[in-house]
Design an enzyme around this catalytic site. Structure first.
Site, short mmCIF file in Angstrom:
data_model
loop_
_atom_site.label_atom_id
_atom_site.label_comp_id
_atom_site.label_asym_id
_atom_site.label_seq_id
_atom_site.Cartn_x
_atom_site.Cartn_y
_atom_site.Cartn_z
N SER A 112 0.75 -1.28 0.02
CA SER A 112 -0.02 0.00 0.13
C SER A 112 0.91 1.25 -0.02
O SER A 112 1.69 1.59 -0.81
CB SER A 112 -1.22 -0.16 1.09
OG SER A 112 -1.97 0.91 0.85
N ASP A 251 -2.63 6.66 -3.67
CA ASP A 251 -1.36 5.87 -2.83
C ASP A 251 -0.83 4.72 -3.95
O ASP A 251 -1.43 4.27 -4.76
CB ASP A 251 -1.44 5.55 -1.35
CG ASP A 251 -2.74 4.34 -1.40
OD1 ASP A 251 -3.18 3.95 -2.23
OD2 ASP A 251 -2.55 3.61 -0.15
N ASP A 253 -1.14 1.70 -3.91
CA ASP A 253 -2.06 0.59 -4.47
C ASP A 253 -3.35 1.17 -4.67
O ASP A 253 -4.27 0.24 -5.13
CB ASP A 253 -2.31 -0.61 -3.27
CG ASP A 253 -3.05 -0.41 -2.25
OD1 ASP A 253 -3.23 0.76 -1.87
OD2 ASP A 253 -3.63 -1.30 -1.71
N ASP A 255 -5.72 2.58 -3.38
CA ASP A 255 -7.34 2.44 -2.48
C ASP A 255 -7.35 3.69 -1.42
O ASP A 255 -8.30 3.58 -0.79
CB ASP A 255 -7.06 1.09 -1.59
CG ASP A 255 -6.03 1.07 -0.63
OD1 ASP A 255 -5.27 1.82 -0.50
OD2 ASP A 255 -6.11 -0.07 0.46
#
Length: 452
Positions: A112, A251, A253, A255
């Protein structure tokens, strides 16, 4: 549920080369997950459809993703699972692909918002949600069993998906109303050199916006580095320099979402969640919204004033989602920018959340500042106090008295949050109040009670 040995609240995560983020562990994890999924498939097979389960693997742009992807693929194949390799796609894209392709599970390789030195592995169920606890527990148990292999005739096949990104782009666009477009809107989109680098700019561009993309040159090492939702100040500079209307920061990833307006003002998850909910209220009643312990008190107060329920979950989008499902509510999120709109997707999605904010602004013909003008964010002050060995802060008389006095003084004009750090021996004392001076004085009063 018993104590987890490997899985945290968001799968397995750690430093590359450490105890769990390495090729050997990923191989074992792939095999263990494959065995459990194959067993579930046999137990619930209806006699129709695929002979063996299929799993999709997606990843972000970290250099370690290649290693972990190959190891997971090998383990899954050894357990008799067919594998679809989606390549670099956002975490929510994996949730979508798992659901729409009727797969047994989805696997995401990402850490992430963390730097490239870290990575992680997490799973989605066939419904595009987090794995049920009993399935996670079964995978953990299988991890401690010897590595094996099915017979040659039962080995799983693997193939690369050529259309994973394209499918997801179309899905994102489908959440934006057909009677609206983004024509005439000038956007800067920051993909954090991460999973959305070849996705997010296309989504907004294909809906009509003029898009300048930054953070779209991943090299395996620069994910989240000075860009993206963790560093929206970089986006703010670019928006001002280019005279753009808005900036969108994701960000690594994709999400998580932060946004910037044409003046360079940064809007966090609380403000963006309010922007979405306010627009949804014009379509019909909104029963409630789930935030976290860190959600600004101003959002709670404003939602109450417009007749929307509000509840706080523990920090983490997993806990927000659990409470949303328990209450049957559709909207929730975190200040950090994890925003959930269950009328659009089964998981948090930065690109789709941005589209919902843009929907509100286009419908109202308003700027972002105008649309959230009635949301008053409360100043926040946090003091970290070292915890002496053996000190039980929950039964500390001085702290209890100070907290009572502060809460009495605030009396609906703010709130107090006291919680222990999960990573170091410190107590976090946080106060939100109508003005900054009151927040500072109140937090200091709490710290003084502990001799800090």
């Amino acid at each position: 549920m018993s104590q987890r040995k490997y899985f945290g609240t968001d799968g397995v995560r750690g430093e590359v080369g450490g105890p769990v983020i390495n090729a050997a562990f990923a191989l074992r994890l792939g095999y263990a997950a494959g065995r459990v999924l194959a067993r579930e498939h046999r137990e619930h097979a209806s006699g129709r459809g695929r002979n063996r389960p299929q799993v999709v693997i997606g990843k972000d742009t970290r250099i370690s993703g290649y290693m972990l992807e190959s190891a997971l693929e090998a383990g899954l194949s050894a357990a008799g699972i067919d594998v679809l390799l989606a390549g670099p796609v956002p975490t929510p894209a994996v949730a979508y692909l798992t659901r729409t392709l009727r797969l047994a599970a989805g696997i995401v390789i990402s850490a992430s918002h963390n730097p490239y030195q870290d990575n992680g592995i997490k799973f989605f169920s066939a419904h595009g949600m987090k794995l049920p606890d009993d399935i996670e527990a079964a995978i953990e148990q299988a991890l401690d069993e010897p590595l094996g292999c099915v017979g040659s005739e039962e080995l799983g096949r693997a193939r690369r998906m050529a259309d994973a990104q394209g499918r997801y782009i179309e899905f994102c666009k489908s959440t934006f109303p057909h009677d609206l477009d983004l024509n005439g809107l000038k956007l800067v989109v920051d993909a954090a050199h991460g999973a959305a680098y070849n996705v997010a700019p296309h989504v907004f561009r294909e809906l009509g916006a003029e898009v300048h993309a930054i953070g779209v040159s991943p090299d395996g090492f620069n994910i989240n580095k000075g860009v993206g939702a963790l560093h929206p100040e970089s986006l703010a500079e670019e928006v001002r320099a280019r005279g753009a209307d808005l900036g969108i920061a994701l960000d690594g990833d994709a999400d998580r979402l932060q946004m910037v307006d044409g003046t360079g003002r940064i809007y966090n998850g609380d403000e963006l969640l309010y922007a979405i909910v306010r627009e949804r209220m014009q379509r019909g009643p909104v029963a409630g919204v789930v935030g976290t312990l860190m959600t600004n008190y101003g959002l709670e107060r404003q939602l109450q004033q417009i007749g929307v329920g509000f509840e706080r979950a523990n920090v983490g989008d997993r806990y927000v989602l659990e409470q949303m499902q328990a209450r049957g509510w559709l909207y929730g999120g975190e200040s950090s920018g994890h925003l959930l709109c269950l009328d659009c997707h089964t998981t948090g999605d930065g690109t789709i959340a941005a589209l919902q904010v843009l929907t509100a602004l286009r419908r109202a013909d308003a700027t972002l500042a105008e649309w959230v003008a009635d949301l008053r964010m409360y100043p926040q002050k946090m003091i970290n106090v070292p915890l002496a060995p053996g000190l039980d802060w929950k039964t500390h008389d001085g702290l209890a008295r100070a907290r009572g006095a502060v809460e009495a003084e605030l009396a609906g004009r703010g709130r107090v949050l006291i919680r222990a750090s999960g990573t170091e021996p410190k107590l976090r004392l946080m106060v939100e109040a109508e003005d900054e001076a009151l927040a500072q004085a109140s937090a200091q009063k709490l710290a003084d009670s502990l001799g800090a």
